[in-house]
Design a protein around this motif. Structure first.
Motif, PDB file in Angstrom:
ATOM      1  N   PRO A 198     -15.855 -22.512 -43.543  1.00 57.34           N
ATOM      2  CA  PRO A 198     -16.706 -22.143 -42.407  1.00 57.34           C
ATOM      3  C   PRO A 198     -15.962 -21.467 -41.255  1.00 57.34           C
ATOM      4  O   PRO A 198     -16.567 -20.735 -40.497  1.00 57.34           O
ATOM      5  CB  PRO A 198     -17.291 -23.471 -41.961  1.00 57.34           C
ATOM      6  CG  PRO A 198     -17.128 -24.395 -43.106  1.00 57.34           C
ATOM      7  CD  PRO A 198     -15.918 -23.951 -43.844  1.00 57.34           C
ATOM      8  N   TRP A 199     -14.682 -21.752 -41.102  1.00 59.13           N
ATOM      9  CA  TRP A 199     -13.967 -21.153 -39.975  1.00 59.13           C
ATOM     10  C   TRP A 199     -12.941 -20.174 -40.501  1.00 59.13           C
ATOM     11  O   TRP A 199     -12.042 -20.543 -41.250  1.00 59.13           O
ATOM     12  CB  TRP A 199     -13.250 -22.215 -39.139  1.00 59.13           C
ATOM     13  CG  TRP A 199     -14.127 -23.299 -38.635  1.00 59.13           C
ATOM     14  CD1 TRP A 199     -15.501 -23.311 -38.618  1.00 59.13           C
ATOM     15  CD2 TRP A 199     -13.712 -24.542 -38.077  1.00 59.13           C
ATOM     16  NE1 TRP A 199     -15.957 -24.482 -38.100  1.00 59.13           N
ATOM     17  CE2 TRP A 199     -14.869 -25.256 -37.740  1.00 59.13           C
ATOM     18  CE3 TRP A 199     -12.470 -25.111 -37.814  1.00 59.13           C
ATOM     19  CZ2 TRP A 199     -14.827 -26.519 -37.168  1.00 59.13           C
ATOM     20  CZ3 TRP A 199     -12.420 -26.363 -37.242  1.00 59.13           C
ATOM     21  CH2 TRP A 199     -13.583 -27.055 -36.918  1.00 59.13           C
ATOM     22  N   LYS A 200     -13.063 -18.950 -40.029  1.00 59.07           N
ATOM     23  CA  LYS A 200     -12.149 -17.900 -40.466  1.00 59.07           C
ATOM     24  C   LYS A 200     -10.705 -18.284 -40.155  1.00 59.07           C
ATOM     25  O   LYS A 200     -10.412 -18.798 -39.085  1.00 59.07           O
ATOM     26  CB  LYS A 200     -12.510 -16.610 -39.716  1.00 59.07           C
ATOM     27  CG  LYS A 200     -12.209 -15.360 -40.471  1.00 59.07           C
ATOM     28  CD  LYS A 200     -12.920 -14.158 -39.853  1.00 59.07           C
ATOM     29  CE  LYS A 200     -12.105 -12.919 -40.081  1.00 59.07           C
ATOM     30  NZ  LYS A 200     -11.634 -12.290 -38.857  1.00 59.07           N
ATOM     31  N   ALA A 203      -8.123 -19.199 -32.875  1.00 61.08           N
ATOM     32  CA  ALA A 203      -9.450 -19.112 -32.249  1.00 61.08           C
ATOM     33  C   ALA A 203     -10.311 -20.303 -32.659  1.00 61.08           C
ATOM     34  O   ALA A 203     -11.037 -20.879 -31.841  1.00 61.08           O
ATOM     35  CB  ALA A 203     -10.128 -17.797 -32.641  1.00 61.08           C
ATOM     36  N   ALA A 204     -10.230 -20.694 -33.927  1.00 62.89           N
ATOM     37  CA  ALA A 204     -11.008 -21.850 -34.388  1.00 62.89           C
ATOM     38  C   ALA A 204     -10.514 -23.127 -33.706  1.00 62.89           C
ATOM     39  O   ALA A 204     -11.321 -23.976 -33.309  1.00 62.89           O
ATOM     40  CB  ALA A 204     -10.901 -21.983 -35.905  1.00 62.89           C
ATOM     41  N   HIS A 225     -12.025 -22.952 -30.173  1.00 67.07           N
ATOM     42  CA  HIS A 225     -13.472 -23.101 -30.007  1.00 67.07           C
ATOM     43  C   HIS A 225     -14.038 -24.348 -30.662  1.00 67.07           C
ATOM     44  O   HIS A 225     -15.051 -24.871 -30.230  1.00 67.07           O
ATOM     45  CB  HIS A 225     -14.187 -21.871 -30.561  1.00 67.07           C
ATOM     46  CG  HIS A 225     -13.908 -20.648 -29.755  1.00 67.07           C
ATOM     47  ND1 HIS A 225     -14.369 -20.501 -28.466  1.00 67.07           N
ATOM     48  CD2 HIS A 225     -13.191 -19.539 -30.036  1.00 67.07           C
ATOM     49  CE1 HIS A 225     -13.954 -19.332 -27.991  1.00 67.07           C
ATOM     50  NE2 HIS A 225     -13.224 -18.738 -28.916  1.00 67.07           N
ATOM     51  N   ASN A 226     -13.407 -24.793 -31.746  1.00 69.46           N
ATOM     52  CA  ASN A 226     -14.061 -25.840 -32.521  1.00 69.46           C
ATOM     53  C   ASN A 226     -13.348 -27.176 -32.596  1.00 69.46           C
ATOM     54  O   ASN A 226     -13.957 -28.161 -33.008  1.00 69.46           O
ATOM     55  CB  ASN A 226     -14.341 -25.336 -33.938  1.00 69.46           C
ATOM     56  CG  ASN A 226     -15.537 -24.397 -33.958  1.00 69.46           C
ATOM     57  OD1 ASN A 226     -16.363 -24.423 -33.055  1.00 69.46           O
ATOM     58  ND2 ASN A 226     -15.615 -23.567 -34.968  1.00 69.46           N
TER      59      ASN A 226
HETATM   60  C1  NAG Z   1     -16.766 -22.669 -34.978  1.00 73.00           C
HETATM   61  O1  NAG Z   1     -17.661 -23.357 -35.819  1.00 73.00           O
HETATM   62  C2  NAG Z   1     -18.878 -22.706 -36.082  1.00 73.00           C
HETATM   63  C3  NAG Z   1     -19.725 -23.660 -36.887  1.00 73.00           C
HETATM   64  O2  NAG Z   1     -19.060 -24.073 -38.043  1.00 73.00           O
HETATM   65  C4  NAG Z   1     -18.597 -21.389 -36.776  1.00 73.00           C
HETATM   66  O3  NAG Z   1     -19.809 -20.683 -37.004  1.00 73.00           O
HETATM   67  C5  NAG Z   1     -17.680 -20.530 -35.911  1.00 73.00           C
HETATM   68  O4  NAG Z   1     -17.328 -19.361 -36.593  1.00 73.00           O
HETATM   69  C6  NAG Z   1     -16.411 -21.320 -35.594  1.00 73.00           C
HETATM   70  N1  NAG Z   1     -15.595 -20.557 -34.651  1.00 73.00           N
HETATM   71  C7  NAG Z   1     -14.409 -20.062 -34.978  1.00 73.00           C
HETATM   72  C8  NAG Z   1     -13.726 -19.250 -33.935  1.00 73.00           C
HETATM   73  O5  NAG Z   1     -13.880 -20.261 -36.052  1.00 73.00           O
END
Ligand code: NAG
Ligand code: NAG
Ligand code: NAG
Ligand code: NAG
Ligand code: NAG
Length: 564
Positions: free
Chosen positions: A280-282, A339-340, A343-344
């Motif tokens: 889910p996260w790049k 980035a992930a 943000h996450n």
């Molecule tokens: C954070 O999580 C959301 C939900 O899984 C995803 O859509 C989003 O791409 C993620 N953000 C990053 C920067 O990876």
């Protein structure tokens, strides 16, 4: 009348000659025909360290650096006296330990620190032991962990060769014969570890059997770094295991002119870097991973223990070898993973009352769940974010690193001993994270700690880990802010006050407890303390020593030259 118009053939010939000469000059410029001179490699640099020092500021804090150096001498000589040749010394009982194959991990691992600090007598003893007393062809137990062995032993040996080649060790301490003998030991070890790359995916087997020279599974997945993944039995490994050996192998290939090590390491992390499985996260991978297929078996995603050093390596290999074929891809992947993280998984703690500041911590994702806990190991990440933010020109990542480092600092500053706990938890500030948060305080002590400090301690031990000191080193060298030197000093004072024992330094059972025999853990962690001391010392040293503009530090604190 002679014609001055040249015929087309002449023009063509002239043009061809011009092109040939130009190419010759270009090639000459690049490869420098003639013998390679060892001490004049094609040094490449980066602009990582604080610019303001270019005017000659950034001088050493001699007094504090000196105190740290004395602590290193103390550690070395206690080990020398009571446990020489063992992997470690138990700091309370003085017994020797053998949990790193029995080759004297302390001796090998600490050479980098000894060389940087200029402890030449100690370094000479260590090098003679490495050359004459270690046999890397056999181990105390047949099953050797190639991941730990690569980052500790192999990393230390080739780092020492790099330090010698960079003229940081006097000839009278290590001459060329000895330098070559150290490298030969590294090659012997690397070749014994080679069967670890024989897995179907190319990812490193968790063990190598030194008797049969074959790869093997971990004998007991319930202990060691794999403990967190015990619910996935079978052929599982964490991403860190698959993706944390490329720096060492790249350097070994350079030192030996043999590409096989780097080629194998590149193949070994390909299932992570070019994973065909969508996550889910790049930029981030799910773990743990099936070593036979490369398929993720779990949905854990984070920068904490078992995962973090993979992301650390994506950045560091691109600093170590900026002109390699896949460097751009590594950088892009690291930026996505950062980035992930931003943000996450980084989350500010919820306010406990209006007057207390909130802190930024970083958790973990497991499927839909946000695991609101962080371990001390993850305190390496602030330094890595600052390093990458500076190198790739993303100032917002430097700021993120600073904020996360403040979080780690808070866990140190708010404990009774001023040393940070192994694992802690907090209540995330914002709604989706709060409602999906996995952990809540379960004891009176948790509740009191949460009210007092904004987090509660899950595992209260202090295990002399270096990650916080490591990030302070990056922070000071990159921002030039004095407070990081002050925070580093606080750590050193606390270490001396609470952890120093008759035989070295000991971990603590509870950072909220006191610092006397009752609180000490009789566990050999000396090579972690030497790493911690190295980073603390570097914070106080002249900023040119081990400069981040010229050296890349491995996950074990061994430093390698940035060389083409
Ligand atoms: C954070 O999580 C959301 C939900 O899984 C995803 O859509 C989003 O791409 C993620 N953000 C990053 C920067 O990876
Ligand atoms: C050098 O730069 C630092 C940081 O910018 C500054 O604080 C200091 O005053 C400068 N020193 C001199 C001598 O210019
Ligand atoms: C290096 O030192 C060792 C012993 O200390 C000696 O045997 C060897 O000849 C020396 N090599 C060189 C190149 O000086
Ligand atoms: C390189 O990897 C191959 C497997 O692809 C393995 O057989 C070989 O022993 C490895 N060599 C080294 C030096 O790591
Ligand atoms: C929280 O959990 C719900 C399902 O219970 C899920 O749909 C949502 O994506 C989760 N949010 C986060 C931030 O993990």
């Amino acid at each position: 009348m002679p014609s001055f118009r040249r015929n087309p053939t002449t023009i063509f010939k002239l043009l061809a000659a011009f092109i040939v000469v130009t190419f010759y000059l270009i090639l000459r410029g690049f490869s420098g025909f003639g013998p390679r001179i060892r001490n004049e490699p094609q040094q490449i640099g980066a602009s990582i360290q604080f610019e303001g020092w270019k005017n000659g500021s950034g001088v050493a804090d001699e007094q504090r650096a000196g105190r740290v150096r004395v602590a290193m001498k103390y550690t070395f000589w206690k080990y020398r006296e009571y446990a020489w040749g063992f992997d470690d010394i138990m700091p309370v009982s003085g017994n020797g330990g053998t949990n790193r194959n029995g080759w004297g991990a302390f001796i090998v691992d600490s050479t980098t620190t000894l060389a940087l600090m200029g402890l030449w007598d100690e370094l000479e003893l260590a090098v003679d032991h490495i050359i004459h007393s270690i046999n890397f062809n056999t181990a105390i137990s047949d099953l050797v962990d190639p991941f730990e062995t690569t980052i500790q032993y192999l990393g230390a040996l080739i780092s020492l060769v790099d330090l010698i080649d960079a003229d940081m060790v006097p000839e009278s301490v290590i001459n060329n014969t000895k330098r070559d003998a150290i490298l030969a030991q590294a090659v012997t070890l690397a070749n014994k570890l080679a069967p670890s790359f024989d897995s179907p995916t190319g990812m490193m087997w968790p063990r190598v059997n030194f008797y049969t020279d074959t790869g093997a599974l971990s004998p007991n997945p319930l202990s060691g770094p794999e403990a967190s993944t015990h619910r996935y039995s079978g052929h599982t490994i964490d991403p860190a295991r698959a993706g944390s050996n490329i720096l060492e192998n790249r350097v070994l290939s350079r030192l030996t002119n043999n590409d096989i090590y780097f080629a194998n390491a590149t193949r070994a992390w390909a299932p992570l870097v070019w994973s065909p499985y969508i996550t889910p996260w790049k930029g981030m991978v799910d773990g743990p991973i099936n070593i036979l297929t490369g398929e993720p078996l779990g949905r854990e995603r984070h920068w904490d223990a078992g995962h973090g050093s993979y992301y650390e390596h994506l950045l560091k290999i691109s600093l170590l070898a900026p002109h390699d074929r896949y460097t751009r891809h590594y950088q892009k992947t690291w930026l996505s993973a950062a980035a992930a993280l931003r943000h996450n998984i980084s989350q500010r703690s919820a306010p406990t009352d209006l007057h207390r500041p909130q802190h930024l911590f970083m958790g973990k994702q497991d499927g839909q769940w946000f695991l609101n806990e962080q371990s001390h190991l993850a305190c390496f990440a602030p330094g890595n974010l600052m390093l990458g933010g500076r190198f790739l020109d993303h100032p917002n990542l430097v700021s993120l690193g600073k904020a996360l480092l403040e979080g780690c600092h808070h866990t140190y500053a708010s404990s009774a001993t001023h040393l940070g706990p192994e694992i802690w938890s907090w209540l995330p500030q914002s709604a989706p994270y709060l409602s999906n948060a996995t952990f809540t305080p379960t004891t009176v002590r948790h509740t009191l700690e949460l009210a007092e400090n904004g987090f509660w301690i899950v595992n209260p031990t202090f295990r002399l880990r270096p990650e916080y000191a490591e990030s302070l080193f990056y922070a000071y060298r990159i921002t030039g802010e004095q407070r990081y030197r002050d925070w580093a000093w606080d750590v050193f004072v606390a270490l001396e006050k609470h952890c120093k024992t008759r035989f070295g330094f000991a971990g603590l059972k509870d950072v909220m407890g006191g610092g006397d025999d009752g609180w000490w853990i009789d566990e050999g962690l000396e090579s972690w303390v030497t790493q911690s001391l190295m980073y603390l010392w570097l914070v106080f040293e002249e900023v040119d020593v081990g400069s981040l503009d010229r050296w890349v530090y491995s996950t074990e604190g061994h430093l390698f030259r940035m060389i083409r």
